[in-house]
Structure formats: structure tokens, C-alpha cells
Design a protein around this motif. Sequence first.
Motif, mmCIF file in Angstrom:
data_model
loop_
_atom_site.group_PDB
_atom_site.id
_atom_site.type_symbol
_atom_site.label_atom_id
_atom_site.label_comp_id
_atom_site.label_asym_id
_atom_site.label_seq_id
_atom_site.Cartn_x
_atom_site.Cartn_y
_atom_site.Cartn_z
ATOM 1 N N LYS A 19 42.373 33.798 28.496
ATOM 2 C CA LYS A 19 43.186 34.776 29.218
ATOM 3 C C LYS A 19 44.270 34.042 30.007
ATOM 4 O O LYS A 19 44.117 32.869 30.349
ATOM 5 C CB LYS A 19 42.321 35.588 30.185
ATOM 6 N N THR A 20 45.345 34.745 30.300
ATOM 7 C CA THR A 20 46.395 34.143 31.114
ATOM 8 C C THR A 20 46.073 34.382 32.585
ATOM 9 O O THR A 20 46.179 35.512 33.089
ATOM 10 C CB THR A 20 47.773 34.740 30.775
ATOM 11 N N SER B 16 34.798 30.673 43.452
ATOM 12 C CA SER B 16 35.530 31.938 43.572
ATOM 13 C C SER B 16 36.160 32.373 42.255
ATOM 14 O O SER B 16 36.936 33.325 42.222
ATOM 15 C CB SER B 16 36.621 31.823 44.644
ATOM 16 N N LEU B 17 35.827 31.691 41.158
ATOM 17 C CA LEU B 17 36.451 32.034 39.873
ATOM 18 C C LEU B 17 36.115 33.444 39.386
ATOM 19 O O LEU B 17 36.988 34.098 38.790
ATOM 20 C CB LEU B 17 36.084 30.997 38.807
ATOM 21 N N LEU C 136 39.077 35.890 38.197
ATOM 22 C CA LEU C 136 39.152 36.571 36.901
ATOM 23 C C LEU C 136 39.334 38.074 37.087
ATOM 24 O O LEU C 136 40.094 38.717 36.355
ATOM 25 C CB LEU C 136 37.884 36.284 36.091
ATOM 26 N N GLN C 137 38.634 38.609 38.081
ATOM 27 C CA GLN C 137 38.761 40.038 38.353
ATOM 28 C C GLN C 137 40.166 40.383 38.838
ATOM 29 O O GLN C 137 40.744 41.408 38.454
ATOM 30 C CB GLN C 137 37.719 40.458 39.396
ATOM 31 N N ALA C 138 40.718 39.494 39.670
ATOM 32 C CA ALA C 138 42.058 39.735 40.222
ATOM 33 C C ALA C 138 43.156 39.367 39.229
ATOM 34 O O ALA C 138 44.312 39.788 39.386
ATOM 35 C CB ALA C 138 42.235 38.935 41.507
ATOM 36 N N GLY C 139 42.798 38.555 38.238
ATOM 37 C CA GLY C 139 43.794 38.134 37.248
ATOM 38 C C GLY C 139 44.643 36.971 37.682
ATOM 39 O O GLY C 139 45.677 36.679 37.073
#
Length: 281
Positions: free
Chosen positions: A213-214, A145-146, A150-153
Motif C-alpha cells: 500500500k502507499t 504505532s504502525l 495503516l488505519q490513518a493511511g
Amino acid sequence: MTIAITGATGQLGRLVIQDLIPAVGAGKIVALARSPEKAADLGVAVRAADYDQPKTLGAALTDIDTVLLISGSEIGKRTPQHAAVIKAAQDNGVKHIVYTSILNADTSTLGLAHEHRETEALIKESGIAYTILRNGWYTENYTGSLPGALQAGAVMGSAGEGRISAATRADYAAAAAAVLSGAGFENKTLELAGDTAFTLSDLAAEVSRQTGKTIPYSNMPPAEFAKVLASFGLPEGFATMLAEGEVEISKGVLFHEGSELSNLIGRPTTPLADSVAAALK
């Protein structure tokens, strides 16, 4: 010795067969599949076998010595499906059943554990020699589900800081192949889990490290997380069960300190960093 693999076209089944061919030879392996045409690329004999059509199981298990019963994917239907395979194994003189259960099935508070407990009991009552592979969580349950994370942050869940001793499908497949091709595993129950536990915060930190990315971990109330899972297309009831399971994970239900899995496969289990890297490719 002839070995039959149920659910052979599934992700785990395919990996088991790949590992088993070098160990015993393709001629001693039979892939059992609901849709045999999907198993044509496996390089072994294929027989039709449908958990929901017991008549197919008798023919499928003719002249089979050992069966790897990979647990079905249809929650709520698995006990009768597995019972049909066990009955066909009895009727055909199968000598050994190897079953993929869940970590600490006898004490687990996960909703998924109930059908595993029932199946384990049926196998033990059958009179056939057995090996129970109590597999912990698949790392892929999270790394799969990564892209959405990533899309959701954020990595989302309801597992708090619960430690998860996960391993990859490839690790568990190697264990199954080792048992199927080895000796001395009859009437044993093996608790199998990853060497190094991680929390979902650890997962988020590793994703952040590798992407630059955070990506924080967002710990959500289970009802909210269930809605998120449902928005991804999961059936509402299944989404709720998974979210409620995360609460149990927060209490440590998927943590295991043993090294049975790595001992069995003769190598360390796959590190989280490697699994994240593979998922991000």
C-alpha cells in the motif's frame, strides 16, 4: 555475584532476564518488581521493590552485588525514584550500578534527557562503581504505532528528515546482559544506538513496500501532531513533550555514527525491515 534487575516485569526487564539466565544462571538473578506476582513466570527469585516506597528497596537490595537500574516510566518523578534506589544501594553495600540512560544525555536537547542527566550525576556522586548505558531510541517507539498508521493511511510525526539511529528493545537488552555478565565496564559510559539510521520517510517507504500500500510520511507541525497523539489517549502534557521532541529529532539529536552497540552484543543491530515485518504480523 548476585544481580538485581529493577522494573523486571517491564518489556526491557523481561528481555534482560531472558538473556542473562544463560550467561550467569538463574540462581544469581533477582527480579525486583512493584507487583511480585507479575514476575512469577520469569524463572528467577523475586523481591518486592517500589520506587515510591523506599522502605521496600532496602530489603530488595540486601546481599546484592550489582543492580541494573532500569529508568522509571513516570516522567517528572524519575529523579527522586532513582535517588531512592541509589540510596538503598549505598546502604546495602551494592558494588556496581548499571543504569539505562538516553543517547548523548549530557548534550541532548530532548526534554526526556533532563532526569537522565540528574540520575547520572547522583550515581557518580554515590561512590559506587557504575556503567551508564545511554540507549538510543527504541525502534518499537515507531513500529508500535504502525496499526494506527495503516488505519490513518500515513506515518505521522514532526521529525522532518531527521535521521534516527534506533535499535530494538532486544538489542538494548542484549547489551545490558553483556555488561551485567561481563567484566571491565566499571565507571564507563556507553553510547548505544542502531547501526543504520533511518528517517520517518524511510519507515513509511518500508511499510509501503511490505504492505503493498502507499503509506506516505506526513510531517506535521508539532502542535498538530500533539493533538493526534492526545487523540490516541496519551496525556496532553506527555503528547506535547513527545511532539516537541520530534522537532529536536529533526535536528539530529537521535543520530549516532558509532557501532558501540553492535560491538557489545557481537552482532549487527536489528534491521528496520525486520522490525517492520514483526510489527505487521
